[in-house]
Motif scaffolding. Structure first.
Motif, PDB file in Angstrom:
ATOM      1  N   LEU A  16       0.833  -1.199   0.000  1.00 55.21           N
ATOM      2  CA  LEU A  16       0.000   0.000   0.000  1.00 55.21           C
ATOM      3  C   LEU A  16       0.871   1.255   0.000  1.00 55.21           C
ATOM      4  CD1 LEU A  16      -2.685  -1.073   2.647  1.00 55.21           C
ATOM      5  CD2 LEU A  16      -3.093  -0.735   0.204  1.00 55.21           C
ATOM      6  N   ARG A  17       1.943   1.216   0.762  1.00 57.20           N
ATOM      7  CA  ARG A  17       2.861   2.353   0.833  1.00 57.20           C
ATOM      8  C   ARG A  17       3.640   2.515  -0.466  1.00 57.20           C
ATOM      9  NH1 ARG A  17       5.240   0.693   4.873  1.00 57.20           N
ATOM     10  NH2 ARG A  17       7.122  -0.199   3.960  1.00 57.20           N
ATOM     11  N   ASN A  18       4.190   1.429  -0.977  1.00 56.23           N
ATOM     12  CA  ASN A  18       5.032   1.502  -2.176  1.00 56.23           C
ATOM     13  C   ASN A  18       4.246   1.926  -3.411  1.00 56.23           C
ATOM     14  OD1 ASN A  18       7.219   0.738  -0.663  1.00 56.23           O
ATOM     15  ND2 ASN A  18       7.310  -1.372  -1.446  1.00 56.23           N
ATOM     16  N   TYR A  19       3.003   1.504  -3.498  1.00 53.07           N
ATOM     17  CA  TYR A  19       2.182   1.847  -4.663  1.00 53.07           C
ATOM     18  C   TYR A  19       1.350   3.114  -4.431  1.00 53.07           C
ATOM     19  CZ  TYR A  19       3.391  -2.994  -5.791  1.00 53.07           C
ATOM     20  OH  TYR A  19       4.070  -4.166  -6.040  1.00 53.07           O
ATOM     21  N   GLY A  20       1.558   3.741  -3.294  1.00 51.92           N
ATOM     22  CA  GLY A  20       0.862   4.992  -3.017  1.00 51.92           C
ATOM     23  C   GLY A  20      -0.644   4.854  -3.047  1.00 51.92           C
ATOM     24  N   VAL A  21      -1.154   3.746  -2.503  1.00 49.17           N
ATOM     25  CA  VAL A  21      -2.598   3.504  -2.534  1.00 49.17           C
ATOM     26  C   VAL A  21      -3.279   4.372  -1.479  1.00 49.17           C
ATOM     27  CG1 VAL A  21      -4.429   1.801  -2.258  1.00 49.17           C
ATOM     28  CG2 VAL A  21      -2.284   1.160  -3.383  1.00 49.17           C
ATOM     29  N   THR A  22      -4.121   5.271  -1.923  1.00 50.65           N
ATOM     30  CA  THR A  22      -4.864   6.141  -1.009  1.00 50.65           C
ATOM     31  C   THR A  22      -6.329   5.726  -0.899  1.00 50.65           C
ATOM     32  OG1 THR A  22      -5.224   7.718  -2.812  1.00 50.65           O
ATOM     33  CG2 THR A  22      -3.346   8.115  -1.344  1.00 50.65           C
ATOM     34  N   LYS A  23      -6.764   4.839  -1.768  1.00 49.11           N
ATOM     35  CA  LYS A  23      -8.128   4.300  -1.691  1.00 49.11           C
ATOM     36  C   LYS A  23      -8.147   2.926  -2.337  1.00 49.11           C
ATOM     37  CE  LYS A  23     -11.698   5.918  -4.155  1.00 49.11           C
ATOM     38  NZ  LYS A  23     -12.832   6.772  -4.584  1.00 49.11           N
ATOM     39  N   GLU A  24      -8.743   1.952  -1.655  1.00 45.92           N
ATOM     40  CA  GLU A  24      -8.902   0.624  -2.227  1.00 45.92           C
ATOM     41  C   GLU A  24     -10.240   0.541  -2.967  1.00 45.92           C
ATOM     42  OE1 GLU A  24      -6.684  -2.717   0.044  1.00 45.92           O
ATOM     43  OE2 GLU A  24      -7.716  -1.540   1.585  1.00 45.92           O
ATOM     44  N   SER A  25     -10.487  -0.621  -3.541  1.00 46.22           N
ATOM     45  CA  SER A  25     -11.644  -0.782  -4.418  1.00 46.22           C
ATOM     46  C   SER A  25     -12.973  -0.663  -3.677  1.00 46.22           C
ATOM     47  CB  SER A  25     -11.580  -2.138  -5.116  1.00 46.22           C
ATOM     48  OG  SER A  25     -12.705  -2.308  -5.960  1.00 46.22           O
ATOM     49  N   GLU A  26     -13.909  -0.010  -4.356  1.00 48.75           N
ATOM     50  CA  GLU A  26     -15.298   0.062  -3.893  1.00 48.75           C
ATOM     51  C   GLU A  26     -16.247  -0.402  -4.992  1.00 48.75           C
ATOM     52  OE1 GLU A  26     -14.608   4.032  -1.055  1.00 48.75           O
ATOM     53  OE2 GLU A  26     -15.437   4.239  -3.082  1.00 48.75           O
ATOM     54  N   VAL A  27     -15.781  -1.352  -5.793  1.00 44.65           N
ATOM     55  CA  VAL A  27     -16.548  -1.805  -6.952  1.00 44.65           C
ATOM     56  C   VAL A  27     -17.896  -2.392  -6.538  1.00 44.65           C
ATOM     57  CG1 VAL A  27     -16.637  -3.528  -8.812  1.00 44.65           C
ATOM     58  CG2 VAL A  27     -14.608  -2.103  -8.520  1.00 44.65           C
ATOM     59  N   GLU A  28     -17.897  -3.201  -5.496  1.00 45.07           N
ATOM     60  CA  GLU A  28     -19.167  -3.803  -5.071  1.00 45.07           C
ATOM     61  C   GLU A  28     -20.162  -2.732  -4.643  1.00 45.07           C
ATOM     62  OE1 GLU A  28     -19.193  -7.313  -2.694  1.00 45.07           O
ATOM     63  OE2 GLU A  28     -17.220  -7.983  -3.398  1.00 45.07           O
ATOM     64  N   GLY A  29     -19.684  -1.695  -3.951  1.00 48.07           N
ATOM     65  CA  GLY A  29     -20.558  -0.605  -3.558  1.00 48.07           C
ATOM     66  C   GLY A  29     -21.064   0.180  -4.755  1.00 48.07           C
ATOM     67  N   SER A  30     -20.195   0.371  -5.754  1.00 48.47           N
ATOM     68  CA  SER A  30     -20.608   1.062  -6.973  1.00 48.47           C
ATOM     69  C   SER A  30     -21.697   0.279  -7.692  1.00 48.47           C
ATOM     70  CB  SER A  30     -19.407   1.252  -7.907  1.00 48.47           C
ATOM     71  OG  SER A  30     -18.445   2.118  -7.360  1.00 48.47           O
ATOM     72  N   LEU A  31     -21.512  -1.031  -7.783  1.00 46.45           N
ATOM     73  CA  LEU A  31     -22.514  -1.865  -8.443  1.00 46.45           C
ATOM     74  C   LEU A  31     -23.841  -1.816  -7.690  1.00 46.45           C
ATOM     75  CD1 LEU A  31     -20.357  -5.012  -9.355  1.00 46.45           C
ATOM     76  CD2 LEU A  31     -21.301  -3.334 -10.955  1.00 46.45           C
ATOM     77  N   GLU A  32     -23.770  -1.825  -6.364  1.00 43.87           N
ATOM     78  CA  GLU A  32     -24.994  -1.787  -5.553  1.00 43.87           C
ATOM     79  C   GLU A  32     -25.795  -0.524  -5.838  1.00 43.87           C
ATOM     80  OE1 GLU A  32     -26.350  -1.973  -0.825  1.00 43.87           O
ATOM     81  OE2 GLU A  32     -24.252  -2.275  -1.413  1.00 43.87           O
ATOM     82  N   LYS A  33     -25.106   0.600  -6.017  1.00 40.70           N
ATOM     83  CA  LYS A  33     -25.790   1.857  -6.324  1.00 40.70           C
ATOM     84  C   LYS A  33     -26.519   1.785  -7.659  1.00 40.70           C
ATOM     85  CE  LYS A  33     -22.622   4.797  -3.703  1.00 40.70           C
ATOM     86  NZ  LYS A  33     -21.577   5.851  -3.786  1.00 40.70           N
ATOM     87  N   LEU A  34     -26.046   0.895  -8.535  1.00 39.58           N
ATOM     88  CA  LEU A  34     -26.670   0.727  -9.848  1.00 39.58           C
ATOM     89  C   LEU A  34     -27.669  -0.424  -9.869  1.00 39.58           C
ATOM     90  CD1 LEU A  34     -23.408   1.198 -11.963  1.00 39.58           C
ATOM     91  CD2 LEU A  34     -25.281   2.846 -11.727  1.00 39.58           C
ATOM     92  N   GLY A  35     -27.945  -0.991  -8.693  1.00 40.66           N
ATOM     93  CA  GLY A  35     -28.896  -2.089  -8.597  1.00 40.66           C
ATOM     94  C   GLY A  35     -28.334  -3.420  -9.037  1.00 40.66           C
TER      95      GLY A  35
END
Length: 279
Positions: free
Chosen positions: A79-98
């Motif tokens: 996470l540090r080496n790749y500078g990850v500031t946010k992980e995936s929220e794909v499942e939440g995005s899909l939920e918003k689309l039903g």
């Protein structure tokens, strides 16, 4: 969530994570004085890069371009080496689309580097399982072969955690794969098995150059990454597909761009139409 519609095809960008990688690596031999005018960096010389899958909906089918960076799979060091500031929220995005992950019919993988493929699997009770259990996963045969048998350079990005659980879902292709208005073409370049996508419907065109053109700032044919395994193949592919797309007044879509979801360029290489990423 931003959406682009051409003909009967709808494209929606999901939230798949954010990384911050070295700008010099992302622009290769291009001097910082040039690339930083087009794409800013922070005090560590890092540039912000999204890892946002694109949901395609057409003819009652749900398809994803890429899978995001995943959630809970990277170590603190990664996470540090790749500078990850946010992980995936794909499942939440899909939920918003039903939708739910089991409603995804296809996942179209331009290549299988970790920042594109980590979202293919997830941890459940200490074991990796498929995130999209009912999907056919499409990638080139060359890419699939290297994923499972990486070389001394590529083993740092092709991880067994991202393929062992989905092996039975993968349908590799050789030169071209098509479904309705969507076509994938093996190009090589960024990786030996790298592919791009072209969508043509209703007299309009979308081209997804994937990591041959990771951001809008990579439009110049010669601006390729230091990460590219075969940079001359990247340049050759850009020389072939850029004129094709510009002639068709195509939308160029992005997985990594922190500022634009899609752009159209005019004859003077200026952006004439765009869909900006909303903060």
């Amino acid at each position: 969530m931003e959406t682009l519609k051409i003909g009967n095809v709808s494209l929606t960008w999901l939230s798949g994570g954010v990384t911050n990688l070295d700008g010099g690596a992302m622009f290769g031999v291009v001097p910082k004085g040039l690339w930083s005018r087009k794409y800013p960096c922070n005090e560590k010389n890092q540039i912000e890069l999204s890892t946002d899958p694109i949901l395609i909906q057409m003819n009652g089918k749900n398809l994803l371009i890429e899978s995001g960076i995943g959630k809970g799979k990277l170590t603190e060091k990664q996470l540090r080496n790749y500078g990850v500031t946010k992980e995936s929220e794909v499942e939440g995005s899909l939920e918003k689309l039903g939708l739910t992950p089991d409603k995804i019919d296809y996942v179209l993988m331009t290549h299988l580097h970790f920042d594109h493929a980590c979202g293919l699997t997830k941890l459940e009770d200490g074991n990796y399982v498929s995130t999209f259990p009912n999907a056919k996963i499409i990638t080139s045969q060359v890419e699939w072969d290297e994923m499972r048998n990486p070389n001394i350079r590529s083993k740092n990005t092709y991880w067994k955690e991202n393929w062992e659980a989905i092996e039975q879902q993968v349908l590799p292709f050789t030169e071209k794969w098509s479904l309705g208005p969507i076509s994938m073409y093996h190009t090589g370049g960024h990786s030996d098995g790298h592919s791009i996508l072209v969508i043509e419907d209703g007299g309009e065109t979308v081209i997804h150059m994937a990591d041959l053109m990771a951001t809008h700032a990579h439009q110049n044919v010669l601006w390729v990454m230091a990460y590219d395994d075969y940079p001359m193949d990247s340049i050759t592919a850009k020389q072939k597909w850029l004129p094709f797309a510009l002639e068709k007044n195509a939308w160029f879509t992005f997985y990594h761009d922190a500022y634009y979801r899609a752009v159209k360029w005019g004859e003077d290489n200026q952006i004439v139409e765009s869909i900006k990423k909303q903060s």
